[in-house]
Design an enzyme around this catalytic site. Structure first.
Site, PDB file in Angstrom:
ATOM      1  N   ARG A   1      -9.457   1.015  -7.131  1.00 12.44           N
ATOM      2  CA  ARG A   1      -9.001   2.135  -7.959  1.00 12.44           C
ATOM      3  C   ARG A   1      -7.806   2.884  -7.379  1.00 12.44           C
ATOM      4  NH1 ARG A   1     -13.728   0.765  -9.026  1.00 12.44           N
ATOM      5  NH2 ARG A   1     -13.784   0.483  -6.800  1.00 12.44           N
ATOM      6  N   THR A   2      -7.904   3.271  -6.122  1.00 21.31           N
ATOM      7  CA  THR A   2      -6.872   4.164  -5.575  1.00 21.31           C
ATOM      8  C   THR A   2      -5.527   3.445  -5.532  1.00 21.31           C
ATOM      9  OG1 THR A   2      -8.642   5.090  -4.234  1.00 21.31           O
ATOM     10  CG2 THR A   2      -6.401   5.784  -3.711  1.00 21.31           C
TER      11      THR A   2
ATOM     12  N   LYS B   1       0.134  -6.577  15.336  1.00 18.15           N
ATOM     13  CA  LYS B   1       0.779  -6.907  16.622  1.00 18.15           C
ATOM     14  C   LYS B   1       0.714  -5.736  17.586  1.00 18.15           C
ATOM     15  CE  LYS B   1       4.282  -9.104  13.826  1.00 18.15           C
ATOM     16  NZ  LYS B   1       5.698  -8.929  13.477  1.00 18.15           N
TER      17      LYS B   1
ATOM     18  N   ARG C   1      -3.914   4.427   3.035  1.00 17.26           N
ATOM     19  CA  ARG C   1      -5.367   4.406   3.323  1.00 17.26           C
ATOM     20  C   ARG C   1      -5.546   3.802   4.701  1.00 17.26           C
ATOM     21  NH1 ARG C   1     -10.119   2.541  -0.630  1.00 17.26           N
ATOM     22  NH2 ARG C   1      -9.609   4.638  -1.401  1.00 17.26           N
TER      23      ARG C   1
ATOM     24  N   HIS D   1     -10.615  12.213   1.233  1.00 13.04           N
ATOM     25  CA  HIS D   1     -10.010  11.437   0.138  1.00 13.04           C
ATOM     26  C   HIS D   1      -9.588  12.482  -0.907  1.00 13.04           C
ATOM     27  CE1 HIS D   1      -9.022   8.281  -2.509  1.00 13.04           C
ATOM     28  NE2 HIS D   1     -10.144   7.591  -2.519  1.00 13.04           N
TER      29      HIS D   1
HETATM   30  N1   CP Z   1     -12.949   5.603  -5.398  1.00 12.92           N
HETATM   31  C1   CP Z   1     -12.162   4.808  -4.605  1.00 12.92           C
HETATM   32  O1   CP Z   1     -11.501   5.281  -3.660  1.00 12.92           O
HETATM   33  O2   CP Z   1     -12.170   3.506  -4.968  1.00 12.92           O
HETATM   34  P1   CP Z   1     -11.379   2.350  -4.207  1.00 12.92           P
HETATM   35  O3   CP Z   1     -11.981   2.223  -2.835  1.00 12.92           O
HETATM   36  O4   CP Z   1     -11.558   1.128  -5.052  1.00 12.92           O
HETATM   37  O5   CP Z   1      -9.929   2.779  -4.105  1.00 12.92           O
END
Ligand code: CP
Length: 313
Positions: free
Chosen positions: A60-61, A90, A111, A139
């Site tokens: 999703r993100t 590396k 991320r 998040h």
């Molecule tokens: N909700 C969420 O962060 O989903 P993903 O891990 O698929 O990005």
């Protein structure tokens, strides 16, 4: 209305209620624009480049950010699994990778597995950094879309009771959402979790200092009739150091058709997704199930954030 004066988005505490309203208003505009096919925003980020740097998996993100950038006319640089296919494999430091990516892009969505990594990257960066999840840290863009969904479904946030269920110790979404809820009045949070993954005291103390009532609970059936929103989360096997603890927690809380009968008619069920078994697929067509709309709202919120961060005078 106040301008959006954040350079980076790395944690929920950066937002006050005015900034939240600003993001939600722009997200509303993006949603209306897309639904009405007006395309007023379809070229506003033409010529801008977003680097999508994901050291952990995502559906999703990552895709909603990449879709958001495309729908605003910008483009994306990306790599599959940055942990393996970037020079991190590396031994390159996050500091060096960030410094270099600043030369190639106008904004980085990142991320990472380490809590606090997005803030560290922001300190090294000359371009905006958006935290797309930093391990068990935060998040914040998920929390924004969560709050936007709650407001959209229930018309208000003040006065609500919310159950957060599942992996609250390692769950970055529940932490980030809890911080945002302190910006509203008369909120009650029920933390429902197995004993091996309870919400940490630092967050509970923060809530108390900011006038949010909270309660630790272990019996989901007792909480379901009390709340306006049930926020389910996955027990994250990948975050447990001891798999015996994971096995104690897994499968403990499941929402199925019987559980839904205990909920208020006008309440909602949310989940940041991905789910494993914590919400039965049989619940998906219940009008209270809002998790797919929640994921869809991620697109509007991320369009709003990209627009606000990159359209500065
Ligand atoms: N909700 C969420 O962060 O989903 P993903 O891990 O698929 O990005």
């Amino acid at each position: 209305m106040r301008e959006f004066d954040l350079e980076h988005v790395y944690e929920s505490q950066q937002f006050d209620s005015e900034l939240l309203d600003r993001v939600f208003d722009v997200a509303d505009e993006m949603k209306t624009d897309l639904f009405a096919k007006q395309r007023r925003y379809s070229q506003v980020l033409k010529g801008k480049i977003m680097a999508s740097l994901f050291y952990e998996p995502s559906t999703r993100t990552r895709f909603s950010f990449e879709s958001a950038m495309a729908r605003l006319g910008g483009s994306t640089l990306t790599t599959e699994n940055a942990k393996e296919f970037s020079s991190a494999s590396k031994g390159e430091t996050l500091y060096d990778s960030t410094r270099v990516m600043c030369e190639y892009a106008d904004l980085i969505v990142m991320r990472h597995n380490e809590p606090g990594s997005a803030k560290l990257a922001a300190e090294a960066s000359s371009i905006p950094i958006i935290n797309a999840g930093d391990g068990s840290g935060q998040h914040p863009t998920q929390a924004l879309l969560d709050l936007y969904t709650i407001k959209d479904c229930l018309s208000t946030i003040d006065g609500l009771s919310i159950a957060m269920v599942g992996d609250l110790k390692y769950g970055r979404t529940v932490r980030s959402l809890s911080y945002l809820l302190t910006k509203y009045s008369n909120i009650t949070i029920y933390f429902v979790s197995p004993s091996v993954c309870k919400m940490d005291d630092d967050l509970k103390n923060y809530l108390t200092e900011n006038n949010v009532q909270w309660k630790d609970e272990s019996v989901l059936e007792e909480v379901l009739p009390l709340v306006d929103c049930v926020y389910m989360t996955r027990i994250q096997r990948e975050r447990f150091h001891d798999l015996k603890d994971y096995e104690k927690a897994a499968g403990k809380y499941i929402i199925d058709e019987e559980q839904v009968k205990l909920m208020k008619e006008e309440s909602i069920i949310m989940h940041p997704l991905p789910r494993v078994d914590e919400i039965s697929q049989a619940v998906d067509n219940d009008p209270r199930a809002q998790y797919f709309q929640q994921a869809r709202n991620g697109l509007f919120i991320r369009m709003a954030l990209l627009f606000l961060l990159l359209q500065k005078p």
